[in-house]
Design a protein around this motif. Structure first.
Motif, PDB file in Angstrom:
ATOM      1  N   HIS A 347       0.840  -1.203   0.000  1.00 11.62           N
ATOM      2  CA  HIS A 347       0.000   0.000   0.000  1.00 11.62           C
ATOM      3  C   HIS A 347       0.873   1.251   0.000  1.00 11.62           C
ATOM      4  O   HIS A 347       0.598   2.223  -0.705  1.00 11.62           O
ATOM      5  N   GLN A 348       1.971   1.214   0.782  1.00 10.89           N
ATOM      6  CA  GLN A 348       2.907   2.351   0.822  1.00 10.89           C
ATOM      7  C   GLN A 348       3.530   2.582  -0.552  1.00 10.89           C
ATOM      8  O   GLN A 348       3.907   3.686  -0.882  1.00 10.89           O
ATOM      9  N   GLN A 349       3.662   1.475  -1.322  1.00 14.12           N
ATOM     10  CA  GLN A 349       4.218   1.601  -2.684  1.00 14.12           C
ATOM     11  C   GLN A 349       3.141   2.004  -3.696  1.00 14.12           C
ATOM     12  O   GLN A 349       3.379   2.006  -4.903  1.00 14.12           O
ATOM     13  N   GLY A 350       1.927   2.249  -3.205  1.00 16.73           N
ATOM     14  CA  GLY A 350       0.838   2.684  -4.087  1.00 16.73           C
ATOM     15  C   GLY A 350       0.063   1.548  -4.729  1.00 16.73           C
ATOM     16  O   GLY A 350      -0.701   1.769  -5.671  1.00 16.73           O
ATOM     17  N   ARG A 351       0.276   0.346  -4.246  1.00 18.35           N
ATOM     18  CA  ARG A 351      -0.417  -0.798  -4.867  1.00 18.35           C
ATOM     19  C   ARG A 351      -1.809  -1.003  -4.266  1.00 18.35           C
ATOM     20  O   ARG A 351      -1.986  -0.916  -3.048  1.00 18.35           O
ATOM     21  N   ARG A 352      -2.814  -1.247  -5.118  1.00 14.80           N
ATOM     22  CA  ARG A 352      -4.181  -1.585  -4.710  1.00 14.80           C
ATOM     23  C   ARG A 352      -4.620  -2.761  -5.573  1.00 14.80           C
ATOM     24  O   ARG A 352      -4.164  -2.886  -6.692  1.00 14.80           O
ATOM     25  N   SER A 353      -5.535  -3.569  -5.079  1.00 14.82           N
ATOM     26  CA  SER A 353      -6.023  -4.667  -5.914  1.00 14.82           C
ATOM     27  C   SER A 353      -7.393  -4.345  -6.479  1.00 14.82           C
ATOM     28  O   SER A 353      -8.154  -3.565  -5.914  1.00 14.82           O
ATOM     29  N   ASP A 354      -7.655  -5.006  -7.579  1.00 17.91           N
ATOM     30  CA  ASP A 354      -8.896  -4.842  -8.312  1.00 17.91           C
ATOM     31  C   ASP A 354      -9.939  -5.815  -7.767  1.00 17.91           C
ATOM     32  O   ASP A 354      -9.576  -6.873  -7.272  1.00 17.91           O
ATOM     33  N   TRP A 355     -11.224  -5.480  -7.897  1.00 17.52           N
ATOM     34  CA  TRP A 355     -12.280  -6.400  -7.432  1.00 17.52           C
ATOM     35  C   TRP A 355     -12.219  -7.738  -8.161  1.00 17.52           C
ATOM     36  O   TRP A 355     -12.712  -8.742  -7.681  1.00 17.52           O
ATOM     37  N   LYS A 356     -11.601  -7.713  -9.362  1.00  9.75           N
ATOM     38  CA  LYS A 356     -11.550  -8.948 -10.167  1.00  9.75           C
ATOM     39  C   LYS A 356     -10.427  -9.882  -9.710  1.00  9.75           C
ATOM     40  O   LYS A 356     -10.284 -10.976 -10.245  1.00  9.75           O
ATOM     41  N   LEU A 357      -9.638  -9.443  -8.731  1.00 15.45           N
ATOM     42  CA  LEU A 357      -8.492 -10.252  -8.291  1.00 15.45           C
ATOM     43  C   LEU A 357      -8.951 -11.663  -7.891  1.00 15.45           C
ATOM     44  O   LEU A 357      -9.920 -11.831  -7.158  1.00 15.45           O
ATOM     45  N   SER A 358      -8.212 -12.657  -8.382  1.00 11.82           N
ATOM     46  CA  SER A 358      -8.589 -14.040  -8.070  1.00 11.82           C
ATOM     47  C   SER A 358      -7.484 -14.739  -7.278  1.00 11.82           C
ATOM     48  O   SER A 358      -6.357 -14.255  -7.228  1.00 11.82           O
ATOM     49  N   ALA A 359      -7.821 -15.872  -6.699  1.00 13.70           N
ATOM     50  CA  ALA A 359      -6.809 -16.666  -5.972  1.00 13.70           C
ATOM     51  C   ALA A 359      -5.824 -17.251  -6.976  1.00 13.70           C
ATOM     52  O   ALA A 359      -6.191 -17.557  -8.109  1.00 13.70           O
TER      53      ALA A 359
END
Ligand code: KG4
Ligand code: ZN
Length: 369
Positions: A347-359
């Motif tokens: 998160h500190q590196q600006g990373r966020r995940s998308d709702w479509k993220l899968s296992a």
């Protein structure tokens, strides 16, 4: 900043609340280990059902323990892989639903990267490049970390080191998981009693642990009358040639055959097994540090709880002025705090995940989350 970490990659269901990436406010783990013991290993269906039954309860317990409400959370971090797909999907679905409800970001985390991140909760992350050694039930990975990026140096070509412990314990008629049991027995035995041939891999930093398990089967079936010679004393670089253990194929115990190994033979075999695998780990880790000219190693994963690894790696590393980081004991096994810490870093590196993220059951270290 309040981060919730959710871990459901295998047989544990875990949630933790981490404040500002540094302070663990709560860390709750519900293990299904006792349900798997009769089967001598993790049964994926039982593991995922346990996660499903426990996740809501564990989440609420983590909030209560941290004395916060869900509205106080700023970020949800969740294991995306590697792991068992059924278990992973439980945590991932829960994380998405919670983040959506609260209107906060969520970030998918690599479980193996999180094992290393467990080192950086109470101590600062090394500023210089460092080498990572992940030793768990499913993985053995040597990695090079520089400026937030991760490069794989080597990994096991067959069994993971924790898996070798678990399988060897089974051969010796001990329980599951085998790591802590062999570790305890090893402390009473002679590590020089038996010698095992070091396997050769094409990759300089790769490992192999399946042969030693077969060698143990061989020794259990044909206990030697006299012990083999001792380990050479001194530095690992003075390694001597080892005697070849006879052909080890087709030596697995027969179906239904009960192995009974006891007394000094059991403790000596445990100690020798442990000394051997730990020396292989130590040797390659130090070689990797020297090749990459780094002075810090961070270790993570269940096997980082091992007493011999914790003593030998710092001892040998200090000869080359390399410092070693081990996670605190309670954070060596799977837990939510390490996931929260890795999520916080991303998160500190600006990373966020998308709702479509899968296992991703085979997610490699250093891949995009
Ligand atoms: O990281 P972990 O909790 O789960 C996975 O992600 O796989 O690691 C579990 C593994 C098991 O194979 C267990 O036998 C091993 O860690 N382990 C140990 C010790 N404590 C746990 N292996 C050697 N010595 C120990 N003290
Ligand atoms: Zn793990």
């Amino acid at each position: 900043m309040m981060t919730l970490g959710i871990e459901t990659s295998c047989d544990e269901t875990a949630c933790a609340v981490l404040k500002d990436g540094r302070k663990i406010l709560s860390n709750v783990v519900s293990s299904s280990l006792f349900k798997h013991k009769p089967f001598g290993g993790v049964v994926p269906e039982i593991a995922s059902r346990h996660c499903l039954e426990q996740i809501d309860f564990v989440f609420k317990a983590a909030l209560r323990g941290a004395r916060v409400s869900k509205e106080d959370l700023d970020l949800v971090a969740v294991t995306r892989g590697p792991g068992l797909v059924g278990s992973l999907l439980v945590g991932l679905s829960f994380a998405k639903a919670l983040a959506y409800e609260l209107g906060i970001p969520f970030v998918g985390v690599n479980h193996l990267e999180a094992h290393l991140a467990a080192n950086f909760i109470e101590r600062p992350m090394p500023k210089e490049p460092f080498v990572g050694l992940v030793v768990s039930g499913g993985h053995t990975e040597l990695t090079y970390h520089r400026n937030g990026s991760i490069h794989r140096l080597g990994s096991t070509v067959d069994d993971a080191v924790g898996e070798a412990y678990d399988k060897t314990a089974k051969i010796l008629g001990l329980g599951y998981p085998g790591g802590p049991l062999i570790d305890r027995l090893a402390q009473k035995g002679n590590p020089n009693a038996f010698r095992f041939t070091q396997p050769k891999q094409a990759g300089r930093f790769d490992f192999s642990f399946s042969g030693i398990k077969t060698a143990v089967v061989h020794l259990v079936k044909n206990p030697p009358l006299t012990p083999t010679p001792a380990w050479p004393a001194g530095r690992l670089s003075q390694r001597e040639r080892v005697k070849h253990v006879p052909s080890l194929s087709s030596l697995s115990p027969q179906r239904g055959e009960r192995v009974r190994v006891r007394g000094k033979f059991l403790t000596d075999l445990s100690a020798s097994f442990q000394e051997t695998v730990v020396r292989w780990l130590v040797e390659k880790t130090i070689d990797a540090c020297r090749a990459k000219k780094v002075r810090t190693v961070a270790v993570g994963g269940g096997v980082s709880a091992n007493s011999r690894l914790r003593s030998l790696l710092p001892e040998e590393a200090s000869l080359y002025k390399i410092s070693v980081m081990f996670p605190p004991f309670p954070l060596t096994l799977d837990n939510g705090a390490m996931i929260a810490r890795r999520g916080y870093e991303l998160h500190q590196q600006g990373r966020r995940s998308d709702w479509k993220l899968s296992a991703h059951p085979n997610l490699p270290m250093g891949g995009r989350t």
